[in-house]
Design a protein around this motif. Sequence first.
Motif, PDB file in Angstrom:
ATOM      1  N   TYR A 122      17.616  25.119  16.956  1.00 58.09           N
ATOM      2  CA  TYR A 122      17.768  24.082  15.951  1.00 58.09           C
ATOM      3  C   TYR A 122      19.188  23.554  15.991  1.00 58.09           C
ATOM      4  CZ  TYR A 122      20.483  27.056  12.962  1.00 58.09           C
ATOM      5  OH  TYR A 122      21.482  27.816  12.459  1.00 58.09           O
ATOM      6  N   VAL A 135      31.908  29.268   2.326  1.00 61.71           N
ATOM      7  CA  VAL A 135      31.068  28.072   2.250  1.00 61.71           C
ATOM      8  C   VAL A 135      29.598  28.463   2.388  1.00 61.71           C
ATOM      9  CG1 VAL A 135      30.540  25.859   3.307  1.00 61.71           C
ATOM     10  CG2 VAL A 135      32.895  26.588   3.102  1.00 61.71           C
ATOM     11  N   HIS A 190      16.518  32.362  16.504  1.00 65.30           N
ATOM     12  CA  HIS A 190      17.566  31.399  16.156  1.00 65.30           C
ATOM     13  C   HIS A 190      17.049  30.522  15.014  1.00 65.30           C
ATOM     14  CE1 HIS A 190      20.968  28.768  18.002  1.00 65.30           C
ATOM     15  NE2 HIS A 190      21.220  29.149  16.776  1.00 65.30           N
ATOM     16  N   GLY A 191      17.797  30.475  13.893  1.00 66.79           N
ATOM     17  CA  GLY A 191      17.298  29.760  12.717  1.00 66.79           C
ATOM     18  C   GLY A 191      16.683  30.698  11.694  1.00 66.79           C
ATOM     19  N   PHE A 239      22.678  20.136   9.077  1.00 67.84           N
ATOM     20  CA  PHE A 239      22.727  20.305   7.622  1.00 67.84           C
ATOM     21  C   PHE A 239      24.155  20.270   7.091  1.00 67.84           C
ATOM     22  CE2 PHE A 239      22.275  24.332   9.806  1.00 67.84           C
ATOM     23  CZ  PHE A 239      23.349  25.050   9.347  1.00 67.84           C
ATOM     24  N   LEU A 246      33.832  21.325   1.263  1.00 65.64           N
ATOM     25  CA  LEU A 246      34.182  22.622   0.677  1.00 65.64           C
ATOM     26  C   LEU A 246      35.061  23.416   1.635  1.00 65.64           C
ATOM     27  CD1 LEU A 246      33.666  24.404  -1.789  1.00 65.64           C
ATOM     28  CD2 LEU A 246      31.671  25.322  -0.630  1.00 65.64           C
ATOM     29  N   ASN A 303      29.204  21.039   2.939  1.00 64.73           N
ATOM     30  CA  ASN A 303      29.863  22.196   3.535  1.00 64.73           C
ATOM     31  C   ASN A 303      31.236  21.823   4.067  1.00 64.73           C
ATOM     32  OD1 ASN A 303      27.603  23.633   3.020  1.00 64.73           O
ATOM     33  ND2 ASN A 303      26.847  23.643   5.121  1.00 64.73           N
ATOM     34  N   ASN A 339      27.133  27.523  -0.559  1.00 64.33           N
ATOM     35  CA  ASN A 339      26.270  26.353  -0.344  1.00 64.33           C
ATOM     36  C   ASN A 339      24.916  26.644   0.280  1.00 64.33           C
ATOM     37  OD1 ASN A 339      27.717  24.347  -1.461  1.00 64.33           O
ATOM     38  ND2 ASN A 339      28.452  23.451   0.446  1.00 64.33           N
ATOM     39  N   MET A 340      24.800  27.723   1.017  1.00 69.09           N
ATOM     40  CA  MET A 340      23.645  27.839   1.907  1.00 69.09           C
ATOM     41  C   MET A 340      22.560  28.781   1.397  1.00 69.09           C
ATOM     42  SD  MET A 340      24.560  26.131   4.852  1.00 69.09           S
ATOM     43  CE  MET A 340      23.773  27.008   6.181  1.00 69.09           C
ATOM     44  N   ARG A 341      22.640  29.182   0.129  1.00 66.56           N
ATOM     45  CA  ARG A 341      21.630  30.122  -0.361  1.00 66.56           C
ATOM     46  C   ARG A 341      20.256  29.454  -0.434  1.00 66.56           C
ATOM     47  NH1 ARG A 341      23.556  30.674  -5.456  1.00 66.56           N
ATOM     48  NH2 ARG A 341      25.448  29.502  -4.952  1.00 66.56           N
ATOM     49  N   ALA A 342      19.228  30.256  -0.194  1.00 67.37           N
ATOM     50  CA  ALA A 342      17.862  29.734  -0.224  1.00 67.37           C
ATOM     51  C   ALA A 342      17.501  29.339  -1.654  1.00 67.37           C
ATOM     52  CB  ALA A 342      16.900  30.801   0.280  1.00 67.37           C
ATOM     53  N   THR A 360      23.413  20.684  -1.868  1.00 68.61           N
ATOM     54  CA  THR A 360      23.704  22.110  -1.796  1.00 68.61           C
ATOM     55  C   THR A 360      23.844  22.669  -3.195  1.00 68.61           C
ATOM     56  OG1 THR A 360      26.045  21.620  -1.714  1.00 68.61           O
ATOM     57  CG2 THR A 360      24.914  21.890   0.383  1.00 68.61           C
ATOM     58  N   HIS A 361      24.014  23.998  -3.280  1.00 67.68           N
ATOM     59  CA  HIS A 361      24.162  24.628  -4.596  1.00 67.68           C
ATOM     60  C   HIS A 361      25.370  24.080  -5.337  1.00 67.68           C
ATOM     61  CE1 HIS A 361      21.031  27.687  -4.439  1.00 67.68           C
ATOM     62  NE2 HIS A 361      21.258  27.727  -3.143  1.00 67.68           N
ATOM     63  N   PRO A 382      19.680  29.626   7.332  1.00 70.18           N
ATOM     64  CA  PRO A 382      19.307  29.582   8.748  1.00 70.18           C
ATOM     65  C   PRO A 382      20.448  30.011   9.656  1.00 70.18           C
ATOM     66  CG  PRO A 382      19.687  27.373   7.924  1.00 70.18           C
ATOM     67  CD  PRO A 382      19.783  28.281   6.739  1.00 70.18           C
ATOM     68  N   ASP A 383      21.681  29.874   9.217  1.00 70.00           N
ATOM     69  CA  ASP A 383      22.848  30.285  10.004  1.00 70.00           C
ATOM     70  C   ASP A 383      24.056  30.200   9.084  1.00 70.00           C
ATOM     71  OD1 ASP A 383      24.873  30.666  12.011  1.00 70.00           O
ATOM     72  OD2 ASP A 383      23.406  30.060  13.489  1.00 70.00           O
ATOM     73  N   MET A 384      25.250  30.408   9.642  1.00 73.44           N
ATOM     74  CA  MET A 384      26.474  30.175   8.893  1.00 73.44           C
ATOM     75  C   MET A 384      26.635  28.675   8.629  1.00 73.44           C
ATOM     76  SD  MET A 384      28.525  32.630   8.117  1.00 73.44           S
ATOM     77  CE  MET A 384      28.802  34.344   8.432  1.00 73.44           C
ATOM     78  N   ALA A 385      27.523  28.340   7.696  1.00 72.82           N
ATOM     79  CA  ALA A 385      27.742  26.930   7.391  1.00 72.82           C
ATOM     80  C   ALA A 385      28.339  26.198   8.589  1.00 72.82           C
ATOM     81  CB  ALA A 385      28.645  26.787   6.174  1.00 72.82           C
ATOM     82  N   PHE A 386      29.245  26.852   9.317  1.00 69.01           N
ATOM     83  CA  PHE A 386      29.891  26.214  10.469  1.00 69.01           C
ATOM     84  C   PHE A 386      29.683  27.096  11.700  1.00 69.01           C
ATOM     85  CE2 PHE A 386      32.562  25.353   6.696  1.00 69.01           C
ATOM     86  CZ  PHE A 386      32.268  24.004   6.550  1.00 69.01           C
ATOM     87  N   PRO A 387      28.535  26.931  12.387  1.00 67.71           N
ATOM     88  CA  PRO A 387      28.238  27.832  13.507  1.00 67.71           C
ATOM     89  C   PRO A 387      29.269  27.774  14.619  1.00 67.71           C
ATOM     90  CG  PRO A 387      26.315  26.571  12.868  1.00 67.71           C
ATOM     91  CD  PRO A 387      27.462  25.978  12.139  1.00 67.71           C
ATOM     92  N   ARG A 388      29.766  26.584  14.922  1.00 67.22           N
ATOM     93  CA  ARG A 388      30.717  26.503  16.032  1.00 67.22           C
ATOM     94  C   ARG A 388      32.051  27.134  15.658  1.00 67.22           C
ATOM     95  NH1 ARG A 388      29.887  20.469  17.997  1.00 67.22           N
ATOM     96  NH2 ARG A 388      28.931  20.424  15.946  1.00 67.22           N
ATOM     97  N   LEU A 429      38.856  24.880   0.990  1.00 65.34           N
ATOM     98  CA  LEU A 429      39.218  26.298   1.142  1.00 65.34           C
ATOM     99  C   LEU A 429      40.350  26.460   2.149  1.00 65.34           C
ATOM    100  CD1 LEU A 429      35.655  27.853   1.087  1.00 65.34           C
ATOM    101  CD2 LEU A 429      37.425  28.120  -0.635  1.00 65.34           C
TER     102      LEU A 429
END
Lengths: 201, 574
Positions: free
Chosen positions: A5, B190, B542-543, A10, A25, A22, B194-197, A16-17, B117-123, A29
């Motif tokens: 994906y 972050v 992944h995801g 996103f 924010l 992101n 922000n990323m909670r289900a 977001t919450h 699905p992953d961290m906020a900033f995967p890279r 930080l």
Amino acid sequence: MSQTYNPTAFMNNADTHSGVTNAKLGVWLFLASEIMLFATLFTSYIVLRMASSSWPWGWDVLNVPLATLNTVILITSSVTIVMAYAKAYDKDKAGFQKWMAATILLSLGFLVVKAFEYGAEFKLGIGPHTSVFYAIYFTMTGLHGIHILGGIAVNAGLLYMSSVTEHWENPLFLGRVEGAGLYWHFVDIVWIFLFPALYLL
Amino acid sequence: MAHDNHGHHELSFTERYVFSVDHKVIGLQYLITSFLFLLVGFALMGLMRWQLAFPGSPIPFFGHLFPADLAPNGVMSGEFYNSLGAMHGTIMVFLGVVPLAVGAYGNYVLPLQIGAPDMAFPRMNMMSYWTYLPGGLLMLSSFLMPGGAAQSGWTSYPPLSIINPGQTVWLLSMVILITSSLLGAINFLVTTINMRAPGMSLWRMPVFCWAQFVTSVLLLLAFPPLEAASVLQLMDRVFHTSFYLPKDLVILGKAYAGSGGGQPLLWQHLFWFLAHPEVYVLVLPPMGIVAEIIANNTRKPLHGYKTMVFSMIAIGVMSFMVWAHHMFISGMSASLSNFFLVTTMIISVPSVALMTCLVFSLKGGSIRFNVPMLFALAFIPLFAIGGLTGLPLGLTVTDIYLHDTYYVIGHFHFVVVSGSIIALMGGTYYWFPKWYGRKMNDKLGLIHFWGSVITMCGIFGPMLFMGLGGASRRLYDPTAQLHNLPVQGWNVVATYSAYLLALFQIPFIYNFFNSMWRGEKTPENPWQATTLEWACPSPPPHGNFEKTPTVYRGPYEYSVPGRKTDFWMQTDKN
């Protein structure tokens, strides 16, 4: 695992919450950690000065007129980057590029003025090793200068990206400009503390 | 949040395992790397312990492998001993335990537990690992550079650190490592914010997530001061400024050429302003792991979930106000040391509250004594020894006697090794089925557990006794001071215990790699746990989740009356 994906899809989603993207924010930080970095240097400055037996007045040994000019340049660049953001918001590509270029030129101007200041000091044989005052002066303004360089790199990157249609039309673009703007204001504010602390107090 | 973002291109080997942006791969990269660094740090300590137990005798087997300037005739030189000491501390703290607790467990488990699905900033997550590894390798490489590795302790107090060789590389790699952990901290915060289900409110987050959250705040705000302090020390070394050098400094009979006028104590303040919050970075994530394991294996809700969370937040805030209790003998004024004495006593209150909650969680539970649970149970008394032996160090009167003795070393090793590392090892046994879809072997786990716990007490217990007997720490040759002689026997006990501890890690390493391919296969939720990481396949793709999970209840709904099963997952609607 043939499926994957898109991890950035996103990132610009403000649903977001916290109601903030992101990226935004994350920039805030990052700035919080930067504040701790410079706060440590200012604290060290206070401790070293309080404990020192002799501390020169900034206006006796540093070039206040040049620093004043630099303050004006930097504050102006904060205005121009807001204009660039406003133009990007309005999808006015030419306007964005004009204001962003002005921001970059102003920040380069800041570095040129700073280089003249440093050059005059080096010519007199003054360097970070001369005294604790010069040590903290060169360290703080030098670190600030590196932050300016970083900002120029980011802003120049955005200026280039705006010329590529794919990037300019990317919904993430406005968020990137906003992040760069937040960072630039921070660098500006650090100078607004540095100027009186080193030159005027 | 909509995550309709499944692309369709095949990932190459490099993209999948080396420069991966998947938080699970990055977590495992951190796990393996930091375990390796722990082994390296452990090996350095093994060399030092030989010198401490048998000063002046050649190091067996390895002694002649070292160059003659480090170990003439196989006997360790004083400079080499100092390098080993400095690098042992640095590697264990900054390259071992913190990356393991945060980089590995936080990375792998946190996004799963909050249903992201992953961290906020995967890279950025990938960059964080690929900054950490070069920083660590640079730190190690300093052994090979002219002048050798840093010799001024992991605390690097000036003026010594500015005069000693090796320190420049130490400072440079610290700046790199700090950058890596800042990237990580921003990402974790972050992600958690922000990323909670959907439905995963803050008060439904497992204690482990809260621990990672508070830890990330500490990393974010405490590391930049050390970065600034390191820059100042780097200026002192490279550009001959005098931030930390006093006036009229004389080194080996020669007047120092620099301007002077700086403050050596400034470094100590800045260093401990980082390093005390750092202690809680070392301790909070392992506590979170212990809380997860205990709730799961007592089959009942944690006692005082909110108390634990508020205690962690209180610890996080207070940890910024206690730093100078490391400096009671630096000559600071009595009113200042009283202030730090009081704040130190205050911070012990939430710490004890956390431990009390863990103990009360056991009460009335039908405890399953599996391997992860044994580690979690061992954590409680061993960490408590570490914590309680810290109280006399927080009181100025007793600290003045104990500060420069082995007691201090015994105290913080009980906290970090038989506390944090024991919990982190337990975490490996607990989450291994999630990582590889297989279980680690129980028998080997039991050998590893009992061997490690007993030998750890055999190393650090004697240190407490030696310290109470007045044995000075940081000595190259403990027999050089007469007052150390009566307790020298304990050094021999500690040394042999350390070598046994090394032996008992072999079953763990074998078990880990053997179980990766040949372990008993496990279902999605082998521990019958309630939290979200057990609601996706093992290993998760992944995801992570096939579709975004919805959360309906708190994290520890075990043994709810009237239900058929004794666990009620957060994702189960009814």
